[in-house]
Design a protein around this motif. Structure first.
Motif, PDB file in Angstrom:
ATOM      1  N   ILE A   1     -57.609 -40.768  31.786  1.00  0.00           N
ATOM      2  CA  ILE A   1     -57.744 -41.174  33.185  1.00  0.00           C
ATOM      3  C   ILE A   1     -57.613 -42.682  33.313  1.00  0.00           C
ATOM      4  N   LEU A   2     -58.249 -43.428  32.415  1.00  0.00           N
ATOM      5  CA  LEU A   2     -58.138 -44.892  32.425  1.00  0.00           C
ATOM      6  C   LEU A   2     -56.673 -45.312  32.280  1.00  0.00           C
ATOM      7  N   LEU A   3     -55.971 -44.739  31.306  1.00  0.00           N
ATOM      8  CA  LEU A   3     -54.573 -45.105  31.069  1.00  0.00           C
ATOM      9  C   LEU A   3     -53.694 -44.736  32.255  1.00  0.00           C
ATOM     10  N   ASP A   4     -53.894 -43.546  32.830  1.00  0.00           N
ATOM     11  CA  ASP A   4     -53.125 -43.129  34.007  1.00  0.00           C
ATOM     12  C   ASP A   4     -53.324 -44.104  35.164  1.00  0.00           C
ATOM     13  N   THR A   5     -54.544 -44.558  35.346  1.00  0.00           N
ATOM     14  CA  THR A   5     -54.868 -45.465  36.455  1.00  0.00           C
ATOM     15  C   THR A   5     -54.303 -46.854  36.215  1.00  0.00           C
ATOM     16  N   VAL A   6     -54.560 -47.413  35.050  1.00  0.00           N
ATOM     17  CA  VAL A   6     -54.130 -48.786  34.754  1.00  0.00           C
ATOM     18  C   VAL A   6     -52.612 -48.898  34.718  1.00  0.00           C
ATOM     19  N   PHE A   7     -51.941 -47.908  34.123  1.00  0.00           N
ATOM     20  CA  PHE A   7     -50.485 -47.974  33.982  1.00  0.00           C
ATOM     21  C   PHE A   7     -49.748 -47.226  35.097  1.00  0.00           C
ATOM     22  N   GLU A   8     -50.503 -46.756  36.088  1.00  0.00           N
ATOM     23  CA  GLU A   8     -49.941 -46.110  37.286  1.00  0.00           C
ATOM     24  C   GLU A   8     -49.001 -44.961  36.942  1.00  0.00           C
TER      25      GLU A   8
END
Length: 162
Positions: free
Chosen positions: A16-23
């Motif tokens: 979830i963090l990666l999906d959010t940060v890297f859009e």
């Protein structure tokens, strides 16, 4: 803030963090593929009372196998600019050094950011890479790696993520 190795229960929160940060899902897919391939060498998280606020990963290169690649590093958006990424990178490099499993770390990224930690384009001058040379930097950990000449071969997950 607590820095620690990734635990099995962290996988969803990291995605979830990666999906959010890297859009988008590309970085989360890269990380999962690296895990699936057995190429992941080291994963760390930074956490606070709200949960995981940062993540860093190091993967083993196929060739030379004594080199690791830093990819990715991510920090929760509201925590960016507070030094979390810097602490993750510094702690990660310390752990890589202490492992005695790697002669150095390669990174593909913004030179003005990564050179602060000792990564160098000059140290990467004799490395052949499939990626943009102007963004490829190397952090030698062993004296014999300071002027390493090698053709870098990344785990398959990197080419699949493009």
């Amino acid at each position: 803030m607590n820095l620690r190795p990734v635990a099995q229960g962290d996988v969803l929160e990291i995605s979830i963090l990666l999906d959010t940060v890297f859009e988008g899902p590309a970085e989360a897919r890269l990380v999962q593929r690296l895990r699936d391939e057995g190429a992941m060498a080291l994963e760390l998280v930074a956490e606070d009372d709200e949960g995981i606020m940062g993540y860093i990963a190091f993967a083993r290169m196929l060739v030379p196998d004594s080199i690791w690649a830093l990819s990715p590093v991510a920090v929760r958006q509201k925590s960016q600019g507070g030094g979390v990424g810097s602490k993750l990178i510094q702690h990660g490099l310390d752990m890589v050094r202490q492992s005695h499993e790697s002669q150095g770390v390669v990174v593909l990224g913004a030179p003005e950011y990564y050179e602060r930690f000792g990564f160098s384009r000059a140290a990467a001058a004799d490395l052949t890479t499939p990626y943009a040379k102007e963004y490829t930097m190397f952090y030698p950990l062993a004296p014999e790696a300071a002027h390493l000449k090698a053709a870098l071969s990344y785990p398959d997950a990197f080419s699949e993520a493009q």
